[in-house]
Design an enzyme around this catalytic site. Structure first.
Site, mmCIF file in Angstrom:
data_model
loop_
_atom_site.group_PDB
_atom_site.id
_atom_site.type_symbol
_atom_site.label_atom_id
_atom_site.label_comp_id
_atom_site.label_asym_id
_atom_site.label_seq_id
_atom_site.Cartn_x
_atom_site.Cartn_y
_atom_site.Cartn_z
ATOM 1 N N ASN A 1 6.427 -7.274 -6.783
ATOM 2 C CA ASN A 1 5.836 -7.437 -5.455
ATOM 3 C C ASN A 1 5.477 -8.900 -5.242
ATOM 4 O O ASN A 1 4.995 -9.554 -6.158
ATOM 5 C CB ASN A 1 4.576 -6.571 -5.343
ATOM 6 C CG ASN A 1 4.311 -6.146 -3.913
ATOM 7 O OD1 ASN A 1 5.175 -5.515 -3.291
ATOM 8 N ND2 ASN A 1 3.168 -6.485 -3.370
ATOM 9 N N HIS B 1 7.051 9.560 3.644
ATOM 10 C CA HIS B 1 6.498 9.440 4.992
ATOM 11 C C HIS B 1 7.489 9.828 6.080
ATOM 12 O O HIS B 1 7.317 9.473 7.238
ATOM 13 C CB HIS B 1 5.967 8.014 5.216
ATOM 14 C CG HIS B 1 4.804 7.686 4.315
ATOM 15 N ND1 HIS B 1 4.420 6.414 4.001
ATOM 16 C CD2 HIS B 1 3.943 8.504 3.669
ATOM 17 C CE1 HIS B 1 3.373 6.452 3.178
ATOM 18 N NE2 HIS B 1 3.068 7.703 2.964
HETATM 19 P P1 NAD Z 1 2.795 -2.885 3.054
HETATM 20 O O1 NAD Z 1 3.225 -3.580 4.297
HETATM 21 O O2 NAD Z 1 1.381 -2.431 2.951
HETATM 22 O O3 NAD Z 1 3.077 -3.807 1.794
HETATM 23 C C1 NAD Z 1 4.308 -4.419 1.591
HETATM 24 C C2 NAD Z 1 4.220 -5.215 0.308
HETATM 25 O O4 NAD Z 1 5.513 -5.675 0.010
HETATM 26 C C3 NAD Z 1 3.310 -6.444 0.412
HETATM 27 O O5 NAD Z 1 2.392 -6.397 -0.662
HETATM 28 C C4 NAD Z 1 4.268 -7.646 0.290
HETATM 29 O O6 NAD Z 1 3.738 -8.652 -0.539
HETATM 30 C C5 NAD Z 1 5.458 -7.030 -0.394
HETATM 31 N N1 NAD Z 1 6.738 -7.592 0.002
HETATM 32 C C6 NAD Z 1 7.203 -7.838 1.249
HETATM 33 N N2 NAD Z 1 8.472 -8.258 1.200
HETATM 34 C C7 NAD Z 1 8.811 -8.307 -0.119
HETATM 35 C C8 NAD Z 1 9.979 -8.668 -0.819
HETATM 36 N N3 NAD Z 1 11.097 -9.058 -0.182
HETATM 37 N N4 NAD Z 1 9.976 -8.612 -2.178
HETATM 38 C C9 NAD Z 1 8.858 -8.206 -2.851
HETATM 39 N N5 NAD Z 1 7.718 -7.861 -2.229
HETATM 40 C C10 NAD Z 1 7.701 -7.893 -0.884
HETATM 41 O O7 NAD Z 1 3.827 -1.699 2.837
HETATM 42 P P2 NAD Z 1 3.616 -0.286 2.162
HETATM 43 O O8 NAD Z 1 2.815 -0.398 0.924
HETATM 44 O O9 NAD Z 1 4.981 0.326 2.099
HETATM 45 O O10 NAD Z 1 2.729 0.532 3.205
HETATM 46 C C11 NAD Z 1 2.978 0.476 4.595
HETATM 47 C C12 NAD Z 1 3.324 1.808 5.247
HETATM 48 O O11 NAD Z 1 4.065 1.509 6.416
HETATM 49 C C13 NAD Z 1 4.228 2.667 4.425
HETATM 50 O O12 NAD Z 1 3.638 3.892 4.386
HETATM 51 C C14 NAD Z 1 5.546 2.737 5.185
HETATM 52 O O13 NAD Z 1 5.823 4.096 5.479
HETATM 53 C C15 NAD Z 1 5.317 2.121 6.517
HETATM 54 N N6 NAD Z 1 6.325 1.098 6.897
HETATM 55 C C16 NAD Z 1 7.643 1.356 6.748
HETATM 56 C C17 NAD Z 1 8.583 0.401 7.072
HETATM 57 C C18 NAD Z 1 10.032 0.745 6.889
HETATM 58 O O14 NAD Z 1 10.394 1.907 6.929
HETATM 59 N N7 NAD Z 1 10.883 -0.256 6.633
HETATM 60 C C19 NAD Z 1 8.186 -0.845 7.542
HETATM 61 C C20 NAD Z 1 6.806 -1.090 7.707
HETATM 62 C C21 NAD Z 1 5.891 -0.105 7.354
#
Ligand code: NAD
Length: 238
Positions: A212, A120
């Site tokens: 997860n 992304h």
């Molecule tokens: P999501 O927010 O849809 O899902 C995150 C998942 O991670 C959840 O199911 C949650 O239960 C789990 N989770 C959270 N913290 C955790 C931990 N410490 N250990 C284990 N599991 C944990 O995220 P996604 O599937 O990556 O999709 C969201 C989109 O948003 C992505 O495409 C991403 O590009 C973007 N995004 C990026 C960032 C970043 O760059 N850090 C942050 C937020 C969203």
């Protein structure tokens, strides 16, 4: 714990590990994810986040986009956590062939990983839509209103917005890495954002591990599922 013991053995035995991760990889660095209870999607805005971070919204309403983007999506000043660091160590030791990430925060590279496939894009790259001059994330963060280039063009973050397609080279390299790996660890992703989530189907082996906190739609297809925080698992891996 039986599952963790099995994962440790698999990590020890593997020579071509691929890690496929999402926002949950960086929550333990302090960057909120999208879909957890305290994530971005459960906060209230004038429009749903999917709308604001879509291509058509960016084109129609760039000022609002930049306000949201600067405040909610520009994670600067954060440090890699144990998961980012361990993955970088595996790469250095020659047992990890790729980190495929949906994240846009650049923390894998900050931890020392080189073989990172950013599905992304990255907030660290920003280009003028008119003359293609590059700008830093700090430049975008410190700009006011619509972020503009010296030439007057709009500076667009190199992140894939909704309605935009993924970079085909990054996608092809990700498919290749997954098809060739001997252990696929998927972590910190709700596996609901496509086409990224669909990459799992290219893994032909029998060592698909999901780590997860919450359940995912792919839990029943995995060979090992750990509903744990990534940090807790990774600090115990070799
Ligand atoms: P999501 O927010 O849809 O899902 C995150 C998942 O991670 C959840 O199911 C949650 O239960 C789990 N989770 C959270 N913290 C955790 C931990 N410490 N250990 C284990 N599991 C944990 O995220 P996604 O599937 O990556 O999709 C969201 C989109 O948003 C992505 O495409 C991403 O590009 C973007 N995004 C990026 C960032 C970043 O760059 N850090 C942050 C937020 C969203």
């Amino acid at each position: 714990m039986e599952n963790l013991k099995k994962l440790k053995t698999w990590v020890q035995e593997s020579k071509r590990i691929v890690f496929f991760g999402g926002a949950g990889v960086s929550t333990e660095s302090g960057i909120p994810d999208f879909r957890s209870v305290d994530g971005l999607y459960n906060q209230k805005f004038d429009y749903p986040p999917e709308t604001i971070i879509s291509h058509s919204f960016f084109m129609k309403n760039p000022e609002y986009f930049f306000r949201f983007y600067r405040e909610k999506m520009l994670p600067l000043g954060f440090s890699p956590n144990i998961t980012h660091k361990k993955l970088a160590q595996w790469e250095e030791a020659g047992k990890l062939t790729a980190v495929i990430t949906q994240n846009i925060d650049g923390l894998h590279q900050k931890a020392g990983s080189y073989r990172v496939l950013e599905l992304h894009g990255s907030v660290l790259r920003n280009y003028c839509m008119k003359c293609h001059k590059g700008y830093s994330a700090e430049y975008v963060k410190n700009s006011q209103g619509i972020c503009r280039c010296d030439c007057g063009g709009i500076v667009k973050p190199d992140v894939v917005l909704y309605e935009e397609s993924l970079d085909s080279q990054v996608l092809e390299k990700s498919i290749y890495a997954i098809a060739q790996c001997d252990l696929l660890i998927v972590g910190g992703t709700s596996l609901t954002v496509y086409p990224a989530a669909g990459l799992l189907r290219y893994y032909p082996g029998h060592r698909l591990v999901l780590i997860n906190r919450d359940e995912t739609p792919y839990d029943n297809q995995a060979d090992l599922v750990l509903h744990e925080s990534l940090g807790k698992v990774f600090e115990q891996l070799p």
